[in-house]
Write a protein that holds these residues in place. Sequence first.
Motif, PDB file in Angstrom:
ATOM      1  N   GLU A  15       0.820  -1.209   0.000  1.00 54.11           N
ATOM      2  CA  GLU A  15       0.000   0.000   0.000  1.00 54.11           C
ATOM      3  C   GLU A  15       0.856   1.262   0.000  1.00 54.11           C
ATOM      4  O   GLU A  15       0.502   2.261  -0.650  1.00 54.11           O
ATOM      5  CB  GLU A  15      -0.987  -0.001   1.175  1.00 54.11           C
ATOM      6  CG  GLU A  15      -0.371  -0.059   2.540  1.00 54.11           C
ATOM      7  CD  GLU A  15      -1.418  -0.255   3.628  1.00 54.11           C
ATOM      8  OE1 GLU A  15      -2.631  -0.266   3.315  1.00 54.11           O
ATOM      9  OE2 GLU A  15      -1.024  -0.398   4.802  1.00 54.11           O
ATOM     10  N   SER A  16       1.995   1.225   0.667  1.00 56.12           N
ATOM     11  CA  SER A  16       2.885   2.387   0.661  1.00 56.12           C
ATOM     12  C   SER A  16       3.423   2.665  -0.737  1.00 56.12           C
ATOM     13  O   SER A  16       3.476   3.827  -1.184  1.00 56.12           O
ATOM     14  CB  SER A  16       4.042   2.181   1.635  1.00 56.12           C
ATOM     15  OG  SER A  16       3.588   2.090   2.963  1.00 56.12           O
ATOM     16  N   GLN A  17       3.814   1.608  -1.440  1.00 55.06           N
ATOM     17  CA  GLN A  17       4.315   1.770  -2.799  1.00 55.06           C
ATOM     18  C   GLN A  17       3.204   2.190  -3.751  1.00 55.06           C
ATOM     19  O   GLN A  17       3.417   3.011  -4.658  1.00 55.06           O
ATOM     20  CB  GLN A  17       4.972   0.480  -3.289  1.00 55.06           C
ATOM     21  CG  GLN A  17       6.266   0.122  -2.588  1.00 55.06           C
ATOM     22  CD  GLN A  17       7.332   1.192  -2.769  1.00 55.06           C
ATOM     23  OE1 GLN A  17       7.450   1.824  -3.818  1.00 55.06           O
ATOM     24  NE2 GLN A  17       8.124   1.414  -1.724  1.00 55.06           N
ATOM     25  N   ALA A  18       2.018   1.651  -3.556  1.00 48.62           N
ATOM     26  CA  ALA A  18       0.879   2.030  -4.396  1.00 48.62           C
ATOM     27  C   ALA A  18       0.569   3.511  -4.240  1.00 48.62           C
ATOM     28  O   ALA A  18       0.359   4.231  -5.230  1.00 48.62           O
ATOM     29  CB  ALA A  18      -0.344   1.186  -4.030  1.00 48.62           C
ATOM     30  N   VAL A  19       0.545   3.988  -3.006  1.00 45.95           N
ATOM     31  CA  VAL A  19       0.262   5.395  -2.743  1.00 45.95           C
ATOM     32  C   VAL A  19       1.360   6.274  -3.316  1.00 45.95           C
ATOM     33  O   VAL A  19       1.090   7.322  -3.934  1.00 45.95           O
ATOM     34  CB  VAL A  19       0.096   5.625  -1.222  1.00 45.95           C
ATOM     35  CG1 VAL A  19       0.130   7.112  -0.888  1.00 45.95           C
ATOM     36  CG2 VAL A  19      -1.204   4.994  -0.737  1.00 45.95           C
ATOM     37  N   ARG A  20       2.616   5.863  -3.139  1.00 45.75           N
ATOM     38  CA  ARG A  20       3.730   6.658  -3.662  1.00 45.75           C
ATOM     39  C   ARG A  20       3.637   6.802  -5.173  1.00 45.75           C
ATOM     40  O   ARG A  20       3.791   7.903  -5.731  1.00 45.75           O
ATOM     41  CB  ARG A  20       5.063   6.004  -3.283  1.00 45.75           C
ATOM     42  CG  ARG A  20       6.287   6.761  -3.805  1.00 45.75           C
ATOM     43  CD  ARG A  20       7.578   6.007  -3.513  1.00 45.75           C
ATOM     44  NE  ARG A  20       7.658   4.730  -4.211  1.00 45.75           N
ATOM     45  CZ  ARG A  20       7.987   4.601  -5.502  1.00 45.75           C
ATOM     46  NH1 ARG A  20       8.248   5.680  -6.242  1.00 45.75           N
ATOM     47  NH2 ARG A  20       8.060   3.401  -6.059  1.00 45.75           N
ATOM     48  N   LYS A  53      -6.595  -2.719  -7.288  1.00 42.05           N
ATOM     49  CA  LYS A  53      -5.664  -1.597  -7.175  1.00 42.05           C
ATOM     50  C   LYS A  53      -6.243  -0.519  -6.254  1.00 42.05           C
ATOM     51  O   LYS A  53      -5.521   0.060  -5.435  1.00 42.05           O
ATOM     52  CB  LYS A  53      -5.379  -1.007  -8.567  1.00 42.05           C
ATOM     53  CG  LYS A  53      -4.433   0.183  -8.549  1.00 42.05           C
ATOM     54  CD  LYS A  53      -4.207   0.754  -9.941  1.00 42.05           C
ATOM     55  CE  LYS A  53      -5.372   1.606 -10.403  1.00 42.05           C
ATOM     56  NZ  LYS A  53      -5.073   2.347 -11.661  1.00 42.05           N
ATOM     57  N   LEU A  54      -7.538  -0.268  -6.384  1.00 38.46           N
ATOM     58  CA  LEU A  54      -8.191   0.753  -5.557  1.00 38.46           C
ATOM     59  C   LEU A  54      -8.000   0.461  -4.078  1.00 38.46           C
ATOM     60  O   LEU A  54      -7.705   1.367  -3.285  1.00 38.46           O
ATOM     61  CB  LEU A  54      -9.685   0.812  -5.891  1.00 38.46           C
ATOM     62  CG  LEU A  54     -10.530   1.746  -5.027  1.00 38.46           C
ATOM     63  CD1 LEU A  54     -10.103   3.191  -5.225  1.00 38.46           C
ATOM     64  CD2 LEU A  54     -12.015   1.569  -5.337  1.00 38.46           C
ATOM     65  N   ASP A  55      -8.146  -0.799  -3.687  1.00 45.69           N
ATOM     66  CA  ASP A  55      -8.009  -1.162  -2.268  1.00 45.69           C
ATOM     67  C   ASP A  55      -6.592  -0.916  -1.770  1.00 45.69           C
ATOM     68  O   ASP A  55      -6.392  -0.518  -0.621  1.00 45.69           O
ATOM     69  CB  ASP A  55      -8.389  -2.627  -2.056  1.00 45.69           C
ATOM     70  CG  ASP A  55      -9.864  -2.885  -2.287  1.00 45.69           C
ATOM     71  OD1 ASP A  55     -10.684  -2.180  -1.683  1.00 45.69           O
ATOM     72  OD2 ASP A  55     -10.198  -3.771  -3.083  1.00 45.69           O
ATOM     73  N   ALA A  56      -5.603  -1.143  -2.629  1.00 40.94           N
ATOM     74  CA  ALA A  56      -4.218  -0.899  -2.226  1.00 40.94           C
ATOM     75  C   ALA A  56      -3.949   0.591  -2.077  1.00 40.94           C
ATOM     76  O   ALA A  56      -3.175   1.009  -1.207  1.00 40.94           O
ATOM     77  CB  ALA A  56      -3.256  -1.499  -3.249  1.00 40.94           C
TER      78      ALA A  56
END
Length: 204
Positions: A15-20, A53-56
Motif C-alpha cells: 500500500e505504501s508503494q501504491a500510494v507513492r 488496485k483501488l483497495d491498495a
Amino acid sequence: MERGARHAMTSRTIESQAVRLVRERGYDQVTVDMICEASGVSQRTFFNHFPTKLDAVVGLHRPRVDEGEVRRFLASTSDDLLGDLLGLAERMAPGGADDPELMAARWAIITTTPALLQSEMERLLSVQRELAEVIELRMTRHAEPGESPDDIRAQAVLLAHIVAAFLRFSIEGVEPGGPPARPDLESSRRTLEQLLPKLARPRG
C-alpha cells in the motif's frame, strides 16, 4: 518473524508503494504490475493482500457501519448518547490512523482524483443514511415527552451528518492539507460541548 507479522508487513509495503506511485504519476497511470514491481512481490501475492488496485491505494478499511458495533450502540443503557455516538464514529474511522503520513497521502489522492472523490463521498453518504436509521432507533427508545416521530427523525439525520463530519475530520486533520490527527473521542466531545452552547444562544 511470525506469519501474521510478515503478512502485515507485506501489506504495508504494497500500500505504501501504491500510494507513492499514484502520488507521483496519477491514479490512472499506475498499474498493478507497477505496484508489484515497486513492492518486490508477484501479482499472486498482491491479490492475496488486496482485491483491487483501488483497495491498495485508498485502503481496505474505509468508513462503514459495522453490525456488531451497531448492536452494542443500540443495546447500550447509557444516557450519554453523544459519548456513545462519538465512540461509534471513532471505531468507524478509516484504517491507517496509526500512520498519519499514509492517511494524508491517501486523502490527497482522493481529493485530487474526481472518480475516487465521488466514490468516497457516495460511500460516506451511504454510511450516513444507515447511521441516521440506527440513531433514530436509539433515540426513539429514549424519546422526551412530547417529541414526535418527525422530531426524532430530524434529530437523527442531523446527528448522522455530525458523525460524517467527524469521519472527514479524522481524515483531513485540523489544518487543510496538514497531517490528519488520530480520531480522539474525548477531544472531539470537548469541542462539540464547547460549540453547542454557542449555537443555542438567542439572537439579538
